[in-house]
Design a protein around this motif. Structure first.
Motif, short mmCIF file in Angstrom:
data_model
loop_
_atom_site.label_atom_id
_atom_site.label_comp_id
_atom_site.label_asym_id
_atom_site.label_seq_id
_atom_site.Cartn_x
_atom_site.Cartn_y
_atom_site.Cartn_z
N HIS A 186 0.82 -1.21 0.00
CA HIS A 186 0.00 0.00 0.00
C HIS A 186 0.86 1.27 0.00
N ALA A 246 2.31 0.94 -8.24
CA ALA A 246 1.78 -0.27 -8.88
C ALA A 246 2.77 -0.88 -9.86
N ARG A 277 -9.63 -2.34 -8.60
CA ARG A 277 -9.52 -0.89 -8.80
C ARG A 277 -9.28 -0.53 -10.26
N ASP A 300 -6.33 -1.14 -11.89
CA ASP A 300 -4.92 -0.90 -12.19
C ASP A 300 -4.27 -2.08 -12.91
N LEU A 344 -5.81 -4.25 -6.65
CA LEU A 344 -5.44 -3.51 -7.85
C LEU A 344 -6.30 -3.92 -9.05
N TYR A 398 -2.73 -7.74 -2.23
CA TYR A 398 -2.91 -6.38 -2.75
C TYR A 398 -3.21 -6.39 -4.24
N CYS A 399 -2.68 -7.36 -4.96
CA CYS A 399 -2.96 -7.44 -6.40
C CYS A 399 -4.45 -7.61 -6.66
#
Length: 205
Positions: free
Chosen positions: A56, A60, A188, A190, A185, A181-182
């Motif tokens: 975080h 990215a 989101r 990304d 992403l 976290y991926c």
């Protein structure tokens, strides 16, 4: 008593907060005998003197480069990675939700792990789970739920021990953080979902 499998380590970190829509877990499974090699591969990809790989706080594209580099190494192939989001809306305090999601995630991902790492075994019976220590999993409620599951709950009975460890002390926990976290992403926008499998070797569940 059934003969124990070779010890398998299951590293788990989270993204988001238990009970919130963004909560997901990242899993990295590896034979204990291969863990130090995978740790070194990941450490060697990071810049000299780099601290904790905590997604975080990172860009990215940097995350993408590091996780793709790890996935490309032959020494990383024994590491099975899963981004898990519970299909069930759990209720209760954060420790209760975290514990129940962890139990589900271990049981669900262990099916894939067994088919790859121990295809001839009837099940996994020598697993050590290492979770990133935080307020959501440090406490009596979490310990009681996970402890009961390890004694009574089907495939989770293969877990011999669950340890809470500061992720700063383990590069493999930091990879699990990246795996979790991926998923965020992707949600989101990304990353493309297919990127996780094709470039990072991460299976989304």
């Amino acid at each position: 008593m059934a003969k124990l499998n070779s010890k398998i380590l299951c590293f788990v970190d989270e993204t988001g907060t238990a009970g919130n829509a963004d909560f997901a877990l990242g899993f990295l499974w590896v034979f204990a005998r291969d863990a130090s090699k995978a740790d070194k591969v990941f450490s060697d990809l990071l810049p000299a003197g780099f601290g904790e790989f905590h997604c975080h706080k990172l860009d990215a594209e940097f995350i993408r480069a590091i996780l793709a580099g790890f996935a490309a190494s032959p020494l990383a192939q024994p590491c099975l990675r899963f981004a898990y989001k519970s299909p069930i809306s759990h209720v209760g305090c954060r420790q209760t939700i975290y514990a129940n999601t962890l139990i589900e995630g271990v049981k669900t991902t262990s099916k894939h792990v067994r088919s790859v790492l121990l295809p001839r075994a009837r099940g996994l019976n020598n697993v050590e789970v290492i979770v990133d220590a935080n307020s959501q999993n440090l406490g009596k409620t979490f310990d009681e739920i996970v402890g009961k599951a390890s004694r009574e709950d089907g495939m989770f009975k293969g877990v011999k021990r669950t340890i809470q460890l500061d992720s700063a002390a383990s590069r493999l926990l930091q990879i699990a953080d990246g795996v979790a976290y991926c998923r965020r992403l992707v949600e989101r926008g990304d990353f493309k979902a297919k990127l996780l499998s094709s470039e990072f070797g991460i299976k989304v569940i």
